[in-house]
Design an enzyme around this catalytic site. Sequence first.
Site, PDB file in Angstrom:
ATOM      1  N   HIS A   1      39.500  13.945 -10.783  1.00 41.66           N
ATOM      2  CA  HIS A   1      38.644  14.955 -11.423  1.00 41.66           C
ATOM      3  C   HIS A   1      37.260  14.397 -11.738  1.00 41.66           C
ATOM      4  O   HIS A   1      36.661  14.711 -12.772  1.00 41.66           O
ATOM      5  CB  HIS A   1      39.299  15.491 -12.702  1.00 41.66           C
TER       6      HIS A   1
ATOM      7  N   TYR B   1      46.729  10.298 -19.718  1.00 39.91           N
ATOM      8  CA  TYR B   1      45.397  10.842 -19.992  1.00 39.91           C
ATOM      9  C   TYR B   1      44.754  10.137 -21.184  1.00 39.91           C
ATOM     10  O   TYR B   1      43.592   9.731 -21.131  1.00 39.91           O
ATOM     11  CB  TYR B   1      45.479  12.354 -20.243  1.00 39.91           C
TER      12      TYR B   1
ATOM     13  N   ASN C   1      45.380  23.355 -13.414  1.00 36.46           N
ATOM     14  CA  ASN C   1      44.709  23.411 -12.122  1.00 36.46           C
ATOM     15  C   ASN C   1      44.542  24.867 -11.689  1.00 36.46           C
ATOM     16  O   ASN C   1      45.024  25.785 -12.360  1.00 36.46           O
ATOM     17  CB  ASN C   1      45.505  22.649 -11.056  1.00 36.46           C
TER      18      ASN C   1
END
Length: 501
Positions: A54, A337, A127
């Site tokens: 990303h 993350y 997404n």
Amino acid sequence: MKKKKMTTAFGKPVGDDINSQTAGAKGPILVQDMHLVEKLSHFDRERIPERVVHAKGAGAYGYFEVTADITKYTKAAFLSKIGKKTDLFVRFSTVGGEKGSADAERDPRGFAIKFYTEEGNYDLVGNNTPVFFIRDPMKFPDFIHTQKRNPATNLKDPDMFWDFLSLTPESIHQVTILFSDRGTPATFRHMNGYSSHTYKWYNEKGEYVWVQYHFKTDQGSKTMTASEANAMCAKDPDHATRDLHESIEKGDYPSWTLEMQILTPEQAKDFRWDLFDITKVWPHSEVPPITIGKMVLNKNPENYFAEVEQSAFCPSNFVPGIAASPDKMLQGRIFSYHDTHIHRLGTNYQLIPVNMPKNAPELNYQRDGAMRVDNGGGSGPNYWPNSFGGPSPDESALEPPLPIEGSATEHAYALVDDDFVQAGNLYRNVMSDQDRANLIGNITGHLGGAQKRIQLRQAAIFYKADKDYGTRVAKGLGLDIAEVEKLAAMDQPERVKATAS
């Protein structure tokens, strides 16, 4: 207007920002010129590490408004009544490309939302597709490596790309979506967003349900053919970033309607599909979505780096009323993350304004670390339990328990035949003749760059999803249909062995 005086980072006035201090007119430069040293050293560090995935994206601020009463499903405060609005920040992105890649490349699109709720930030990381390539985080680093560059040539490599996918049949559903025209949305405004993962919602009574999120674009879903996307890559590599900014700038605010699919634990017991397998959808005919709210984007960032590049979304950021499910990919992302943000932005990245829980101040005993830019907890205690008035846990924030049983070991997925059913249904029942023609052309154009043995293995996977699907791919690649059919009849280990060299 009063003239602004230039200063150093620490406020000292700057007398000359053109000429360095030197020993004489011709130099050399003096190390005592701290304005020069500060300016160069900061410039050297202007680029933080780009996201591993990303990397390229665009963002905007807006709000979410509740339009239906869903308090029987969740006690989340920001969803507590019709008409309630919550500020948010959204980042759209491409997944596999670097920061300099084109917006129109064939790639999934990230759809990440940060809700600034009164109970802390809630981050929803999704997404533009309802499924994903893999269902176990153990495979994630390998998968991403194959989407990047060959370590020897530093070039995109069809062999890497298709070798992994042909050895990972669970990817067939996402591959079919990616190589359809849905793989290249016209703009960020014209695509849907999906949680993909299953989450748990629970109410004040401790009753829980399983849910999936669907943000449906109110602008209408629009995509590009391969030829249109290639032309756009050449014409304007930043077209989607530009489109989002310009539409908001002129007051044409994009919006999305949020629909939820909801299953009670009782309904889930007899459900045909694995609720926690991110490679599967919940068919709408079996779980009809309900509309619960609307998201509107109405404010552009003032500074891209500060607000978009430094934005950080964590699937671990929940609020009371919303929790994780046993989805293995979600469980892995909950760790990964946050870990990557600490590496990329620093241990106190939650203090960066775009990431701050602005409607619920941080109150805990995490202290110090690089870039601690608030008062660091002041003079209060830095431990718990304490008797000096420090913040204390609140039992009402606990989520209802989820019964878990089974042996602790590495569990393989049992129902591998399931991997082909939904991809086949998508090809047969959802796509038009033109959609199928575009899909086959897009696949053969890319897969054609891989070795024949990999082409055969991948064509066999398409054949297992649908005979016509596999046959047309094989014909497009000039493969022997009988050989593809033979491979499709084998189980995965035999198929791999038969195409090993």
